[in-house]
Write an enzyme that holds these catalytic residues in place. Structure first.
Site, PDB file in Angstrom:
ATOM      1  N   LYS A 115      35.913  22.898   3.781  1.00 40.52           N
ATOM      2  CA  LYS A 115      37.201  23.228   3.185  1.00 40.52           C
ATOM      3  C   LYS A 115      37.189  24.650   2.634  1.00 40.52           C
ATOM      4  O   LYS A 115      36.128  25.201   2.338  1.00 40.52           O
ATOM      5  CB  LYS A 115      37.489  22.266   2.021  1.00 40.52           C
ATOM      6  CG  LYS A 115      37.840  20.858   2.435  1.00 40.52           C
ATOM      7  CD  LYS A 115      38.169  20.013   1.234  1.00 40.52           C
ATOM      8  CE  LYS A 115      38.526  18.597   1.628  1.00 40.52           C
ATOM      9  NZ  LYS A 115      39.750  18.482   2.446  1.00 40.52           N
ATOM     10  N   ARG A 152      39.142   8.250   6.974  1.00 44.12           N
ATOM     11  CA  ARG A 152      39.440   7.219   7.972  1.00 44.12           C
ATOM     12  C   ARG A 152      38.172   6.672   8.610  1.00 44.12           C
ATOM     13  O   ARG A 152      38.140   5.531   9.065  1.00 44.12           O
ATOM     14  CB  ARG A 152      40.413   7.787   9.017  1.00 44.12           C
ATOM     15  CG  ARG A 152      39.873   8.977   9.759  1.00 44.12           C
ATOM     16  CD  ARG A 152      40.949   9.773  10.455  1.00 44.12           C
ATOM     17  NE  ARG A 152      41.645  10.702   9.554  1.00 44.12           N
ATOM     18  CZ  ARG A 152      42.637  11.483   9.925  1.00 44.12           C
ATOM     19  NH1 ARG A 152      43.078  11.459  11.169  1.00 44.12           N
ATOM     20  NH2 ARG A 152      43.207  12.292   9.042  1.00 44.12           N
TER      21      ARG A 152
HETATM   22  N1  BES Z   1      40.460  14.079   0.991  1.00 47.54           N
HETATM   23  C1  BES Z   1      41.199  14.780   1.964  1.00 47.54           C
HETATM   24  C2  BES Z   1      42.704  14.620   1.792  1.00 47.54           C
HETATM   25  C3  BES Z   1      43.323  15.299   0.605  1.00 47.54           C
HETATM   26  C4  BES Z   1      43.839  16.567   0.718  1.00 47.54           C
HETATM   27  C5  BES Z   1      43.439  14.644  -0.594  1.00 47.54           C
HETATM   28  C6  BES Z   1      44.435  17.180  -0.356  1.00 47.54           C
HETATM   29  C7  BES Z   1      44.049  15.252  -1.668  1.00 47.54           C
HETATM   30  C8  BES Z   1      44.538  16.520  -1.546  1.00 47.54           C
HETATM   31  C9  BES Z   1      40.848  14.268   3.349  1.00 47.54           C
HETATM   32  O1  BES Z   1      39.560  13.835   3.522  1.00 47.54           O
HETATM   33  C10 BES Z   1      41.054  15.415   4.283  1.00 47.54           C
HETATM   34  O2  BES Z   1      40.345  16.369   4.168  1.00 47.54           O
HETATM   35  N2  BES Z   1      42.020  15.296   5.193  1.00 47.54           N
HETATM   36  C11 BES Z   1      42.310  16.322   6.110  1.00 47.54           C
HETATM   37  C12 BES Z   1      42.596  15.693   7.443  1.00 47.54           C
HETATM   38  C13 BES Z   1      42.693  16.678   8.560  1.00 47.54           C
HETATM   39  C14 BES Z   1      41.371  17.314   8.815  1.00 47.54           C
HETATM   40  C15 BES Z   1      43.201  15.962   9.780  1.00 47.54           C
HETATM   41  C16 BES Z   1      43.524  17.080   5.591  1.00 47.54           C
HETATM   42  O3  BES Z   1      44.436  16.448   5.042  1.00 47.54           O
HETATM   43  O4  BES Z   1      43.548  18.289   5.700  1.00 47.54           O
HETATM   44 MN    MN Z   2      38.250  15.393   4.027  1.00 47.18          MN
END
Ligand code: BES
Ligand code: MN
Ligand code: ZN
Length: 495
Positions: free
Chosen positions: A278, A352
């Site tokens: 991230k 997921r």
């Molecule tokens: N934990 C995150 C989702 C999230 C994002 C929660 C912002 C709270 C605030 C999740 O694991 C994630 O990183 N999801 C990705 C999915 C993508 C790679 C398809 C996302 O939402 O960017």
């Molecule tokens: Mn994630």
């Protein structure tokens, strides 16, 4: 904290503080008028001078008014008469309790006008008062070394007016249990990732199991998880030095053979994104990525606390998502517990991956319903913001039930369309499916992925990425969606 209904005349009530409502029109609410009369019109005079505007959120503390039993009066704004509904009442109550929490007031009587019974009946009135009081008194379990301010003094809250005291009393009891459950969720979620690891989460669940009669807790360690063939969960976990844990909480409140409700929580104790790392801004907030797990643990304690006549199982998949030389890489293929293979195109779509194995594990309970709770996608936050959680599922009745629970508990969610087409985005050339489906409709394609593992189950999914915690100056866990889940179980138990 002790809750009750005030019944005798407000003016003669011997208590630390009376909480009274004022409308923006400068009018005292019904309950306040008798108190004003007893003081010889002091409140009236104050309003006539324009010293209190009655705007929602406004409060004013007055001391030593003559002619009444209470040592103080707290005014709280009800807004305009025309707009006075459940929301304005809640706001006024919230502001008053927040003000009280900053004082040494130990007992109070809340005497605000109430919205119509069809918006807030006596039971939900009691529940809201107790839930709001719990939230107002909550203090973050911070690690600051400076001397702590004294704990709030408030011990006794009387509220009214009510028609059916028994219903309000039941509401107080349930509301206090919901508030206690929210504290459990918030405390767990507010802890930093270096303390709240998967093993820590498992130990906390065990400790709560010991403290709550009727709550059985079993923890699967890494070898046991391997024996369950949870290949997707293990793929996420493999990059971390922290071993994974799979936590099973069981509350039996009905006959043994009664199908349980199974709640499944995402417990990523820290989500760096893994190799698909991230961006740095706000990454600290990914300590909240176990909010679903914390809500599940909290809700199970509530079921045990209230001895709900219902069987409930909580499943928590707890892992840390880290990059490193052992971490899963984009393009790697994992085999889920269901036997289906997954091409992991993005290691940041890890929620997921752990949930699909947990959802498969749920099958052995022959559940009446399965609900998973997860801070699953940023896309859900883009779609719905921070007021509503995302709601999807394969059973419209269950979806409707959760939506209604959200409305009743002021912990709302909104359905997104989970139709078949969305699953097509998950096509892979190398495995049964990919773990991501592109940017568009990201909250739904994530749910569509989970849907591949819940066929034949009555299943719903709550994406709480936008509601489980707050950013900015107020950063911290909100304790959502524990009120929604609690209401869902309480209503199921009643039918
Ligand atoms: N934990 C995150 C989702 C999230 C994002 C929660 C912002 C709270 C605030 C999740 O694991 C994630 O990183 N999801 C990705 C999915 C993508 C790679 C398809 C996302 O939402 O960017
Ligand atoms: Mn994630
Ligand atoms: Zn995540």
């Amino acid at each position: 904290m002790e809750f009750g209904v005030w019944s005798k005349s407000l003016a003669s009530l011997e208590i630390d503080c009376l909480v009274l409502g004022v409308f923006e029109e400068g009018e005292l609410s019904g309950e306040a008028r008798s108190v004003d009369a007893a003081t010889g019109g002091r409140l009236r005079k104050l309003l006539e001078r324009g010293d209190f505007a009655g705007r929602p959120g406004d409060t004013l503390l007055l001391g030593d008014l003559p002619g009444i039993g209470a040592t103080r009066v707290l005014l709280t704004g009800l807004g305009t008469k025309k707009l006075f509904q459940r929301k304005a009442w809640r706001r006024a109550c919230q502001a008053a309790l927040a003000h009280l929490a900053r004082t040494r007031i130990a007992s109070c009587a809340i005497a605000l006008d109430r919205p119509e019974a069809k918006q807030l009946d006596d039971y939900y009135f009691g529940r809201q008062v107790a839930e709001l009081a719990g939230a107002a008194l909550y203090r973050i379990n911070d690690l600051k070394t400076a001397k702590k301010p004294p704990a709030p003094a408030l011990k006794r809250v009387l509220a009214g007016p009510v028609r059916k005291a028994a219903a309000a009393q039941k509401g107080f009891t349930h509301g206090a249990a919901v508030a206690a459950a929210q504290v459990i969720q918030r405390d767990l979620a507010n802890l930093p990732g270096n303390i709240c690891t998967p093993s820590f989460l498992a130990e906390e669940a065990r400790a709560l199991g010991r403290r709550h009669g009727g709550l059985k807790v079993k923890v699967l360690d890494e070898p046991a998880i391997r024996r369950e063939k949870m290949g997707c969960l293990l793929a996420v976990s493999q990059g971390s030095h922290q071993p994974p844990r799979f936590i099973v909480l069981e509350y039996q409140g009905a006959k043994r053979d009664e199908p349980p409700v199974v709640l499944v929580g995402k417990g990523v104790t820290f989500d760096t994104g893994g190799i698909s790392l991230k961006d740095p801004p706000g990454m600290d907030e990914m300590k909240f990525d176990m909010s679903g797990a914390a809500a599940v643990i909290a809700t199970l304690t509530l079921a045990a606390q209230l001895r709900l006549p219902l069987n409930v199982v909580g499943l928590v998949a707890a892992v840390e998502n880290m990059p490193g030389s052992k971490a899963v890489k984009p393009g790697d293929i994992a085999t889920s517990a269901s036997g289906q293979t997954v091409e992991i195109l993005n290691t940041d779509a890890e929620g997921r991956l752990i949930l699909c194995d947990a959802l498969h594990y749920a099958r052995r309970f022959r559940p009446a319903a399965v609900v998973d709770i997860a801070t699953l996608t940023g896309a859900c936050v883009v779609a719905l913001g921070h007021h509503h959680a995302g709601l999807m599922g394969n059973d419209e009745k269950l979806v409707a039930e959760l939506h209604a629970a959200g409305l009743r508990s002021d912990d709302r969610c909104w359905q997104l369309p989970l139709t078949e087409e969305y699953g097509e985005a998950l096509k892979s050339n190398f495995a049964d499916f990919a773990n991501v489906g592109g940017r568009d409709g990201g909250a739904i394609t994530a749910a569509a992925f989970l849907g591949k593992f819940t066929q034949g189950l009555k299943w719903a999914h709550l994406d709480v990425a936008g509601v489980a915690y707050q950013s900015g100056a107020q950063k911290g866990s909100t304790g959502r969606p524990t009120p929604l889940l609690s209401d869902f179980l309480i209503q199921r138990a009643a039918r």
